[in-house]
Write a protein that holds these residues in place. Structure first.
Motif, PDB file in Angstrom:
ATOM      1  N   ARG A   8       3.992 -42.322-118.714  1.00  0.00           N
ATOM      2  CA  ARG A   8       3.299 -43.415-117.894  1.00  0.00           C
ATOM      3  C   ARG A   8       3.397 -42.707-116.599  1.00  0.00           C
ATOM      4  O   ARG A   8       4.525 -43.138-116.055  1.00  0.00           O
ATOM      5  CB  ARG A   8       2.844 -44.553-118.388  1.00  0.00           C
ATOM      6  CG  ARG A   8       2.475 -44.873-119.891  1.00  0.00           C
ATOM      7  CD  ARG A   8       2.816 -46.122-120.445  1.00  0.00           C
ATOM      8  NE  ARG A   8       4.033 -46.341-120.772  1.00  0.00           N
ATOM      9  CZ  ARG A   8       4.519 -47.313-120.879  1.00  0.00           C
ATOM     10  NH1 ARG A   8       4.039 -48.230-120.357  1.00  0.00           N
ATOM     11  NH2 ARG A   8       6.149 -47.785-120.601  1.00  0.00           N
ATOM     12  N   THR A  10       3.317 -44.807-113.079  1.00  0.00           N
ATOM     13  CA  THR A  10       2.614 -45.308-112.513  1.00  0.00           C
ATOM     14  C   THR A  10       3.135 -46.021-110.583  1.00  0.00           C
ATOM     15  O   THR A  10       4.448 -45.560-109.901  1.00  0.00           O
ATOM     16  CB  THR A  10       3.779 -46.971-112.593  1.00  0.00           C
ATOM     17  OG1 THR A  10       5.119 -47.316-112.914  1.00  0.00           O
ATOM     18  CG2 THR A  10       3.246 -47.462-114.009  1.00  0.00           C
ATOM     19  N   HIS A  12       2.042 -46.916-106.266  1.00  0.00           N
ATOM     20  CA  HIS A  12       1.803 -47.717-105.690  1.00  0.00           C
ATOM     21  C   HIS A  12       0.028 -48.614-105.741  1.00  0.00           C
ATOM     22  O   HIS A  12      -0.139 -47.416-106.294  1.00  0.00           O
ATOM     23  CB  HIS A  12       1.694 -47.799-104.040  1.00  0.00           C
ATOM     24  CG  HIS A  12       4.042 -47.664-103.807  1.00  0.00           C
ATOM     25  ND1 HIS A  12       4.488 -48.413-104.323  1.00  0.00           N
ATOM     26  CD2 HIS A  12       4.164 -46.450-103.451  1.00  0.00           C
ATOM     27  CE1 HIS A  12       5.272 -48.392-103.275  1.00  0.00           C
ATOM     28  NE2 HIS A  12       5.379 -46.420-102.880  1.00  0.00           N
ATOM     29  N   THR A  22       6.856 -41.844-118.522  1.00  0.00           N
ATOM     30  CA  THR A  22       6.525 -42.451-117.355  1.00  0.00           C
ATOM     31  C   THR A  22       6.388 -42.605-116.161  1.00  0.00           C
ATOM     32  O   THR A  22       7.729 -42.705-115.820  1.00  0.00           O
ATOM     33  CB  THR A  22       6.418 -44.450-117.602  1.00  0.00           C
ATOM     34  OG1 THR A  22       6.157 -44.425-118.654  1.00  0.00           O
ATOM     35  CG2 THR A  22       5.511 -45.276-116.910  1.00  0.00           C
ATOM     36  N   ARG A  24       6.083 -43.108-111.750  1.00  0.00           N
ATOM     37  CA  ARG A  24       4.840 -43.100-110.223  1.00  0.00           C
ATOM     38  C   ARG A  24       5.695 -42.459-109.449  1.00  0.00           C
ATOM     39  O   ARG A  24       6.296 -41.668-109.087  1.00  0.00           O
ATOM     40  CB  ARG A  24       6.707 -44.469-110.087  1.00  0.00           C
ATOM     41  CG  ARG A  24       6.764 -45.356-111.118  1.00  0.00           C
ATOM     42  CD  ARG A  24       7.215 -46.814-110.785  1.00  0.00           C
ATOM     43  NE  ARG A  24       7.251 -48.007-112.300  1.00  0.00           N
ATOM     44  CZ  ARG A  24       7.517 -48.924-111.842  1.00  0.00           C
ATOM     45  NH1 ARG A  24       7.687 -49.974-110.545  1.00  0.00           N
ATOM     46  NH2 ARG A  24       7.220 -50.692-112.588  1.00  0.00           N
ATOM     47  N   GLY A  54      -5.063 -49.456-113.893  1.00  0.00           N
ATOM     48  CA  GLY A  54      -4.074 -50.775-113.717  1.00  0.00           C
ATOM     49  C   GLY A  54      -2.906 -49.398-113.769  1.00  0.00           C
ATOM     50  O   GLY A  54      -2.731 -49.164-113.678  1.00  0.00           O
ATOM     51  N   LEU A  55      -2.105 -50.556-114.135  1.00  0.00           N
ATOM     52  CA  LEU A  55      -0.263 -49.514-114.296  1.00  0.00           C
ATOM     53  C   LEU A  55      -0.325 -49.251-116.225  1.00  0.00           C
ATOM     54  O   LEU A  55      -0.196 -50.419-116.860  1.00  0.00           O
ATOM     55  CB  LEU A  55       0.789 -49.953-114.062  1.00  0.00           C
ATOM     56  CG  LEU A  55       0.174 -50.520-112.313  1.00  0.00           C
ATOM     57  CD1 LEU A  55       2.184 -51.640-111.320  1.00  0.00           C
ATOM     58  CD2 LEU A  55       0.983 -49.796-111.374  1.00  0.00           C
ATOM     59  N   PRO A  56       0.685 -47.653-116.248  1.00  0.00           N
ATOM     60  CA  PRO A  56       0.130 -47.205-115.427  1.00  0.00           C
ATOM     61  C   PRO A  56      -0.470 -46.318-115.086  1.00  0.00           C
ATOM     62  O   PRO A  56      -1.689 -46.709-115.205  1.00  0.00           O
ATOM     63  CB  PRO A  56       1.164 -45.910-116.295  1.00  0.00           C
ATOM     64  CG  PRO A  56       0.884 -46.181-117.716  1.00  0.00           C
ATOM     65  CD  PRO A  56       0.650 -48.058-117.344  1.00  0.00           C
ATOM     66  N   ASP A  57      -0.397 -45.426-113.809  1.00  0.00           N
ATOM     67  CA  ASP A  57      -1.303 -44.787-112.917  1.00  0.00           C
ATOM     68  C   ASP A  57      -1.650 -44.022-114.098  1.00  0.00           C
ATOM     69  O   ASP A  57      -3.037 -43.486-113.781  1.00  0.00           O
ATOM     70  CB  ASP A  57      -1.298 -44.323-111.564  1.00  0.00           C
ATOM     71  CG  ASP A  57      -0.725 -45.220-110.611  1.00  0.00           C
ATOM     72  OD1 ASP A  57       0.260 -45.082-109.826  1.00  0.00           O
ATOM     73  OD2 ASP A  57      -1.891 -46.703-110.616  1.00  0.00           O
TER      74      ASP A  57
END
Length: 97
Positions: A8, A10, A12, A22, A24, A54-57
């Motif tokens: 996943r 995530t 900004h 996950t 980011r 939403g999160l995750p992107d």
């Protein structure tokens, strides 16, 4: 034997992320998002790739031949993609159904 993991991504509010767990992302401009999507799509290990609300992107499903290959994929390929700030991995312990 095939090792399967999910990733996943995530980051900004307008940032991409990605892979086997996950990730980011750190960039927030459209060019960074498109470059991330294009690069992540090119990896043969990525068998499913979704942009999420939403999160995750992002959510990535990754298939590799072993856990060692998975680790190499994440550290040598996925984390090398510009815009990735973090990768969280989730591996299947047992397929039940």
């Amino acid at each position: 034997m095939t090792s399967t993991g999910t990733s996943r991504a995530t980051g900004h509010a307008n940032a991409p992320a990605g892979a086997g767990g996950t990730p980011r992302a750190g960039g927030s401009d459209r060019a960074t998002v498109l470059a991330f999507e294009e690069r992540a799509t090119s990896f043969v290990e990525v068998v499913e790739f979704r942009r999420m609300f939403g999160l995750p992107d992002y959510f990535l499903r990754v298939a590799t031949e072993s856990l060692q290959h998975y680790e190499s994929f994440v550290t040598d390929m996925l984390e090398d993609v510009p815009g990735i700030a973090r990768v969280d991995s989730h591996l299947t312990m047992k397929h039940i159904k």
